[in-house]
Motif scaffolding. Structure first.
Motif, PDB file in Angstrom:
ATOM      1  N   GLY A 209      42.161  28.902  50.507  1.00 22.84           N
ATOM      2  CA  GLY A 209      41.042  28.314  51.321  1.00 22.84           C
ATOM      3  C   GLY A 209      39.746  28.157  51.057  1.00 22.84           C
ATOM      4  N   GLN A 210      38.880  28.634  52.032  1.00 22.34           N
ATOM      5  CA  GLN A 210      37.303  28.326  51.955  1.00 22.34           C
ATOM      6  C   GLN A 210      37.062  29.724  51.031  1.00 22.34           C
ATOM      7  OE1 GLN A 210      38.932  29.361  54.660  1.00 22.34           O
ATOM      8  NE2 GLN A 210      37.620  30.934  55.745  1.00 22.34           N
TER       9      GLN A 210
ATOM     10  N   ASP B 260      32.154  33.886  45.358  1.00 24.44           N
ATOM     11  CA  ASP B 260      32.237  34.585  43.977  1.00 24.44           C
ATOM     12  C   ASP B 260      33.239  35.536  43.823  1.00 24.44           C
ATOM     13  OD1 ASP B 260      31.600  36.847  45.650  1.00 24.44           O
ATOM     14  OD2 ASP B 260      29.223  37.086  45.019  1.00 24.44           O
ATOM     15  N   ALA B 261      33.256  36.142  42.666  1.00 29.34           N
ATOM     16  CA  ALA B 261      34.406  37.082  42.477  1.00 29.34           C
ATOM     17  C   ALA B 261      34.676  38.382  43.297  1.00 29.34           C
ATOM     18  CB  ALA B 261      34.250  37.649  40.899  1.00 29.34           C
ATOM     19  N   TYR B 262      33.466  38.779  43.910  1.00 32.06           N
ATOM     20  CA  TYR B 262      33.708  39.897  45.034  1.00 32.06           C
ATOM     21  C   TYR B 262      34.254  39.248  46.175  1.00 32.06           C
ATOM     22  CZ  TYR B 262      32.299  43.005  48.544  1.00 32.06           C
ATOM     23  OH  TYR B 262      32.261  43.721  49.716  1.00 32.06           O
ATOM     24  N   ALA B 263      33.977  37.980  46.828  1.00 30.70           N
ATOM     25  CA  ALA B 263      34.446  37.626  47.866  1.00 30.70           C
ATOM     26  C   ALA B 263      35.823  37.013  48.002  1.00 30.70           C
ATOM     27  CB  ALA B 263      33.646  36.333  48.323  1.00 30.70           C
TER      28      ALA B 263
ATOM     29  N   ALA C 285      43.494  26.904  40.375  1.00 28.22           N
ATOM     30  CA  ALA C 285      42.566  26.784  39.370  1.00 28.22           C
ATOM     31  C   ALA C 285      41.064  27.388  39.609  1.00 28.22           C
ATOM     32  CB  ALA C 285      42.323  25.334  38.569  1.00 28.22           C
ATOM     33  N   SER C 286      40.789  27.221  40.953  1.00 26.31           N
ATOM     34  CA  SER C 286      39.312  27.805  41.215  1.00 26.31           C
ATOM     35  C   SER C 286      39.245  29.460  41.394  1.00 26.31           C
ATOM     36  CB  SER C 286      38.908  27.037  42.428  1.00 26.31           C
ATOM     37  OG  SER C 286      39.899  27.212  43.691  1.00 26.31           O
TER      38      SER C 286
END
Length: 125
Positions: free
Chosen positions: A37-38, A43-46, A111-112
């Motif tokens: 989802g959101q 970023d990669a950490y989140a 993909a994201s």
């Protein structure tokens, strides 16, 4: 030994024929998990923190906790994200120090996604 499958209801589970987690005896195996989802906008950490939160839910449903994790495998798209991913991993698993592998891959689903994590846990108490 009894085998129990756990589903998160994620559509790919039925489409690809897998379970979010499988418990056999005192072992729990959680499938590769990405942010959803959101959280995919982060970023990669989140993204890694979000994926770990999903893993924690799967572990709980199987009767385990993050402290029971003995192995992680982390897949990353970009090695430039390793420090952010490592920070999220250390914040979560630093005290228990599971065996871990990190691999760069060409792509993830969705993909994201910037990172994916799978874990193995052994319930030891």
């Amino acid at each position: 030994m009894i085998r129990t499958n756990f589903s998160s209801g994620y559509p790919f589970e039925d489409a690809y024929g897998y379970a979010r987690a499988v418990r056999v005896g005192n072992q729990v195996f959680v499938s590769g998990t990405t942010a959803r989802g959101q959280h995919l906008d982060g970023d990669a950490y989140a993204q890694m923190k979000s994926a770990i939160a999903t893993v924690a839910v799967a572990l709980a449903e199987a009767g385990a906790e993050l402290r029971h994790v003995v192995r992680t495998v982390v897949y990353v798209l970009d090695m430039a994200d390793v420090h952010q991913i490592a920070r999220a991993h250390e914040e979560t698993f630093g005290a228990s120090r599971p065996a871990s592998t990190l691999v760069q891959v060409a792509g993830l689903t969705p993909a994201s996604a910037r990172a994916e994590i799978e874990v193995t846990a052994v319930i030891h108490d």
